[in-house]
Design an enzyme around this catalytic site. Structure first.
Site, PDB file in Angstrom:
ATOM      1  N   CYS A   1      -2.734   8.585   3.025  1.00 32.17           N
ATOM      2  CA  CYS A   1      -2.444   8.118   1.659  1.00 32.17           C
ATOM      3  C   CYS A   1      -3.555   8.569   0.734  1.00 32.17           C
ATOM      4  O   CYS A   1      -3.363   8.693  -0.465  1.00 32.17           O
ATOM      5  CB  CYS A   1      -2.407   6.596   1.600  1.00 32.17           C
TER       6      CYS A   1
ATOM      7  N   GLU B   1       0.887  -1.175   0.000  1.00 37.35           N
ATOM      8  CA  GLU B   1       0.000   0.000   0.000  1.00 37.35           C
ATOM      9  C   GLU B   1       0.913   1.209   0.000  1.00 37.35           C
ATOM     10  O   GLU B   1       1.538   1.538   1.015  1.00 37.35           O
ATOM     11  CB  GLU B   1      -0.876   0.014   1.264  1.00 37.35           C
TER      12      GLU B   1
HETATM   13  C1  UN1 Z   1      -3.809   5.620   4.967  1.00 33.91           C
HETATM   14  O1  UN1 Z   1      -3.679   6.842   4.865  1.00 33.91           O
HETATM   15  O2  UN1 Z   1      -2.817   4.863   4.833  1.00 33.91           O
HETATM   16  O3  UN1 Z   1      -9.521   6.017   3.854  1.00 33.91           O
HETATM   17  C2  UN1 Z   1      -5.052   4.958   5.354  1.00 33.91           C
HETATM   18  C3  UN1 Z   1      -8.999   6.662   4.764  1.00 33.91           C
HETATM   19  C4  UN1 Z   1      -8.667   5.967   6.059  1.00 33.91           C
HETATM   20  C5  UN1 Z   1      -7.421   5.163   5.957  1.00 33.91           C
HETATM   21  C6  UN1 Z   1      -6.256   5.852   5.352  1.00 33.91           C
HETATM   22  N1  UN1 Z   1      -9.772   5.088   6.419  1.00 33.91           N
HETATM   23  O4  UN1 Z   1      -8.755   7.841   4.630  1.00 33.91           O
END
Ligand code: UN1
Length: 498
Positions: free
Chosen positions: A286, A252
């Site tokens: 992310c 990821e």
């Molecule tokens: C991440 O930033 O690695 O969808 C995960 C989202 C959160 C998870 C982010 N539930 O923004």
């Protein structure tokens, strides 16, 4: 206020163990650089070998435990997490900086994840097929793989490890977690709570360390699955090693997520969505919205001004104070990196609509606080339109129509989360079809993925290698298929011949 600094130990198979390195790293609160939160061991090969040996023994027990029984541990862990929700949220805010309201949300995500994968314990489906021969059946089952090395990031130090731990454990694997050195505390509590919930000794370990130690995990011949959340650069190296060793690997990685705002969009909804997507978690998800692709219209110019005015009103400060909406960024060096993007965007012709500076004065001098920043007049090939910033900086790119919006949205090496705001169902669905990302939102911002059967989380292109977390597809990372032929004809039957 003077507080005692805790020196952490690794939790090897459920038991606290000093690292044989006798060397430590320190973790400070990103909102207050004077607050040392803890000292953590720099683990080494010997520590890892010990955890692996424990895990090997535990795997023999855990893989033979019925999955609905394994689920009981996750149900119980969910319950314990719920009881500790407020305390765990406080720890999370201290180490990662995010405001308490968001930290509580992240702890809820852990609970949801445990509950969902506990439920999977009564499913973990295989397939039953038809044989070409008489009195013969074919079934395919999923079996665990072994020891899983889980390497997580600092921005979601509770939820992201839980995304990895829960599907790994429910399918009968055992896990070794290495949390980020920039947010090591939440993971410790996660593993500790699994044991409180009844996890048999050895099934989970947490070992602290930096990237070098992560590399030892990736290279360990007895660790058969690697799941990592991190940068694309690191992900490529990990994948290469896993490729050479034929390990299963789930990646990821980075994102350059965008919201498309079409001229028929509900402007107020769009405004709220962009603010939350771009500046929630100080832009350090992310999935954070780092581009607004806005169709030129009678209202688009005015909209960017309204957005900037709203961003200026966001209250930045220590996440522990409930009045603050945006917390610090994780480290001083990360803040400098974010600022570098802003400076270069200005040089390239970007127009700062708000923010653009490192915050100073008063409590800001104690931590790493960056102003929510909006930079307009960004062209699709400029650095700010293409590179991941991982901070509260939004690039506004103007486009003439739907076609150009799709083209610009896809004009990135990443493919995690893209969004479109429109009232036109035809355009919304065409976008959903054509956007090159693992996640698409319609009339909602790019952040906020849920956990559940269909809620697969993961990206296309340089965001990953096709693996998914959060949904039922996560089980693919942690299981291998076995096809069983059962011949009850009581004679030799030759496939493809008889
Ligand atoms: C991440 O930033 O690695 O969808 C995960 C989202 C959160 C998870 C982010 N539930 O923004």
């Amino acid at each position: 206020m003077q507080t005692m600094t805790k020196t952490y130990k690794n939790l090897v198979g459920g038991v606290q163990k000093e690292s044989s390195s006798n060397d430590f790293f320190e973790k400070y609160n990103p909102a207050d650089k004077n607050e040392l939160l803890g000292k953590f061991p720099k683990s080494n090969q010997k520590d890892l070998d010990e955890a692996v040996n424990q895990a090997k023994k535990a795997f023999e027990i855990w893989k033979n435990t019925p999955a609905p029984k394994r689920a009981e541990v996750l149900y119980k862990a969910a319950q314990i997490t719920l009881e500790q929700k407020e305390e765990l949220a406080q720890i999370l805010t201290k180490e990662a900086g995010k405001p308490l309201v968001e930290a509580r949300g992240e702890i809820q995500e852990v609970i949801d994840t445990y509950m969902f994968f506990a439920g999977e314990g009564r499913r973990i489906y295989g397939l039953t097929g038809q044989s070409e021969l008489h009195n013969k059946s074919i079934i395919t089952i999923r079996q665990p793989i072994g020891i899983c090395g889980l390497i997580s990031a600092w921005n979601f130090p509770s939820a992201v490890p839980s995304w990895k731990i829960a599907p790994a454990l429910i399918t009968g694997n055992v896990v070794i977690l290495k949390p980020s050195k920039d947010a090591p505390m939440s993971g410790y509590r996660l593993v500790e709570n699994l044991y409180k919930a009844g996890l048999p000794e050895g099934c989970a370990s947490i070992l602290f360390g930096s990237g070098d130690f992560g590399d030892l995990i990736v290279r360990h011949p007895d660790i058969k699955v690697i799941s990592i959340t991190g940068s694309t650069e690191v992900g490529k190296m990990v994948y290469e090693t896993c490729g050479r060793m034929l390990k299963k690997c789930a990646l990821e990685l980075g994102g350059k997520n965008a919201i498309i705002g079409l001229e028929d969009a509900n402007q107020d909804l769009l405004l709220e969505g962009v603010l939350w997507g771009a500046f929630g978690t100080a832009g350090q998800r992310c999935t954070s919205t780092s581009r607004l692709i806005l169709q030129k219209s009678s209202w688009s110019e005015r909209f960017v001004e309204r957005l900037a005015n709203a961003a200026k009103k966001l209250v930045v400060g220590n996440g522990l104070n409930e009045k603050n909406q945006i917390g610090p960024v994780i480290t001083a060096s990360h803040m400098q990196s974010i600022h570098g993007f802003t400076e270069r965007a200005i040089k390239e012709g970007g127009k700062v609509m708000c923010g653009g500076k490192i915050l100073t004065g008063g409590e800001y001098d104690k931590g790493n606080f960056y102003e929510p920043t909006i930079i307009s007049s960004i062209k699709p090939n400029m650095e700010l339109a293409c590179s991941e910033v991982f901070g509260p900086v939004l690039a506004v790119i103007e486009v003439k129509d739907f076609e150009e919006a799709i083209k610009v949205a896809n004009n990135t090496e990443y493919g995690l989360s893209l969004s479109i705001y429109t009232k036109d169902i035809t355009l919304a669905m065409q976008a959903a079809n054509r956007l090159e990302s693992g996640i698409v939102y319609i009339n909602a911002p790019t952040i906020g993925a849920e956990c559940g059967g269909a809620a697969a989380f993961g990206g296309w292109k340089d965001t990953g290698n096709g693996s998914r977390e959060g949904g039922v597809m996560a089980l693919d990372t942690y299981t291998q298929y076995k096809t069983i032929y059962i011949d009850y004809s009581n004679k030799l039957q030759r496939a493809q011949i008889d």
